[in-house]
Design an enzyme around this catalytic site. Structure first.
Site, short mmCIF file in Angstrom:
data_model
loop_
_atom_site.label_atom_id
_atom_site.label_comp_id
_atom_site.label_asym_id
_atom_site.label_seq_id
_atom_site.Cartn_x
_atom_site.Cartn_y
_atom_site.Cartn_z
N GLU A 155 0.83 -1.20 0.00
CA GLU A 155 0.00 0.00 0.00
C GLU A 155 0.88 1.26 0.00
OE1 GLU A 155 -2.12 0.41 3.66
OE2 GLU A 155 -3.60 1.82 2.86
N CYS A 209 -5.62 -2.81 2.85
CA CYS A 209 -5.29 -2.71 4.27
C CYS A 209 -6.49 -2.87 5.22
CB CYS A 209 -4.52 -1.42 4.54
SG CYS A 209 -3.58 -1.49 6.10
N LYS A 223 -10.10 2.61 -1.61
CA LYS A 223 -10.23 2.00 -0.28
C LYS A 223 -11.56 2.40 0.38
CE LYS A 223 -7.32 1.60 3.91
NZ LYS A 223 -5.95 1.90 4.39
#
Lengths: 295, 295
Positions: free
Chosen positions: B45, B155, B118
């Site tokens: 990331e 994540c 995200k």
């Protein structure tokens, strides 16, 4: 309500032909757990007898019983005598032609605190449960007891993150999985190891994702299918995990064992503050979870 | 479309002050992976620089860039030259005052196959992401490429079974998690071990629950917060797991490493026949998953 609970999973064989023998065995273990001051005792799924779903026979429905009924009366009295919460799973006869795989929770006063009817019903070679069990219709609802809200699920449910999440969202203090799962002896050792590890991992994953302890209680022993030499080697490995998925207790694959651990309900709150997953769920984008597939 | 894919996670440090140095390091690793015939290379990331969310500063927004833009042009050309699919995560400037944490997938022809913004944004001490990143608005949609449908998440998403499930329901062939996660050195070794194990376990759990391989790619190295001696020890441990959650490759906590494994898309089908979880989901009882809490 107590913050610290001594919880217990009774890993035991359930394969005797006599229901009484299996039940007496469970009762003896519950008594032992109670002398160690257990607050909660979980028994394996359908602990009254052999795992009868290896074949499909009409006559097997004779094993089903009403709830409340004969077995619940015995366990109610025991829970009251020992002042312990008991989770038992019973083949429930609800009506003629309508049967469920049902967990019953007995509170410390001997009352039935609630029941959970297995929602996800498997059907695989040697696990012909769709024949015997009507899918549950009580939803994913934790059972309120004197020691907290118990998120009781059963066996096949353990593979479904949705079930664990719904219990957590409804305020469960702990996830509980009575189960009957084992190996096909024809599988390679490598495949057997993978299956066992997957089963443990997915349930520990529910602990992590929800910040909740998990109690998983399996039976042990080899049980042949009727009129066959093949059968299921129930793999034990009952375990108790904390809200980060960490093992608090873990049994082996073959021993009868009373597995105990202390779970602290305030610890789950601490863990959820470190990892505040519930805060950030994208509920605005979750509606497709009610679809079978997105196509 | 190929059934067997050679997939790769580049575990690397990203903490150099020069964006060019970090990017050149990634490019070098992608070239090495390509010489080993990788079909897919995943980078950590926000691999272009230090994890900048340890504090909140207006000036940090200067790091954001357009997509397509400067970095995507470089990675597009590289993907085309090497005929490899690349997953990169970039601090996206979408408009003045509107920024995202965005994964970009480059196909083997150099085109941008798609992007994922995200969805779940954390906010914890030293992970002040809610300040920098607007929550994604592209949903949980796998990205179609020449090698299959990539279920790219980022994540914090890794803690959410809902995200993995939605990618699986939308036909993802693999779950991919670029990530930047690490330890607080003030935590005890026991707590650090628990956190790492929980992180691995929950992602392997997604593999199991969905019958899909998982690629998780983390950075390594200690990065201090600006004007501080404290910081984050990024814990590496990138891994590739198969559709039963089994490890196919697993890096350690500190080494720069090109992690490779073959994933066989036909194996996931076999696993889903052994454990047909998708068949039995109780979608009639899942509507409360779109609630924040059931109270």
């Amino acid at each position: 309500m107590k913050k610290k609970l001594l919880v217990c999973a009774v890993q035991q064989p359930c394969g005797d032909d006599s229901r009484q023998v299996n039940l007496d065995y469970s009762i003896q273990k519950i008594r032992e757990a109670a002398t160690q001051n257990a607050d909660l005792v979980v028994l394996p799924e359908l602990h009254l007898g052999k795992y009868f779903c290896q074949t499909e026979h009409h006559s097997v429905f004779d094993l089903a019983q009403a709830i409340p009924g004969e077995t619940t009366a015995i366990l109610s009295a025991l829970a009251k005598e020992l002042k312990v919460v008991i989770v038992s799973t019973i083949f429930e006869r609800r009506a003629a032609g309508l049967y469920h795989n049902t967990a019953v929770v007995f509170d410390k006063d001997g009352s039935i605190a609630g029941k959970y009817r297995k929602m996800h019903i498997p059907d695989d070679p040697a696990f012909y449960e769709k024949y015997y069990f009507t899918p549950g219709d009580l939803g994913f609802t934790p059972i309120e007891t004197s020691i907290g809200k118990l998120g009781v699920l059963i066996c096949w449910d353990q593979w479904y993150p949705e079930a664990a999440r719904l219990m957590a969202l409804a305020g469960a203090d702990v996830l509980i999985y009575p189960t009957a799962i084992g190996w096909d002896r024809d599988d390679t050792c490598e495949e057997q190891a993978k299956q066992l590890e997957a089963w443990i991992t997915v349930q520990r994953g529910h602990a992590v994702a929800n910040g909740l302890p998990v109690i998983s209680c399996n039976r042990i022993g080899f049980e042949t299918a009727p009129d066959s030499e093949s059968g299921i080697e129930f793999w034990g490995n009952s375990f108790i995990a904390g809200p980060q998925g960490e093992f608090l207790a873990h049994a082996n694959a073959s021993d009868s064992q009373i597995l105990m651990a202390e779970i602290d309900k305030t610890h789950a709150e601490t863990v959820r503050r470190i990892w505040p997953f519930l805060r950030d769920r994208r509920i605005d984008a979750f509606s497709d979870l009610t679809k079978r597939f997105i196509d």
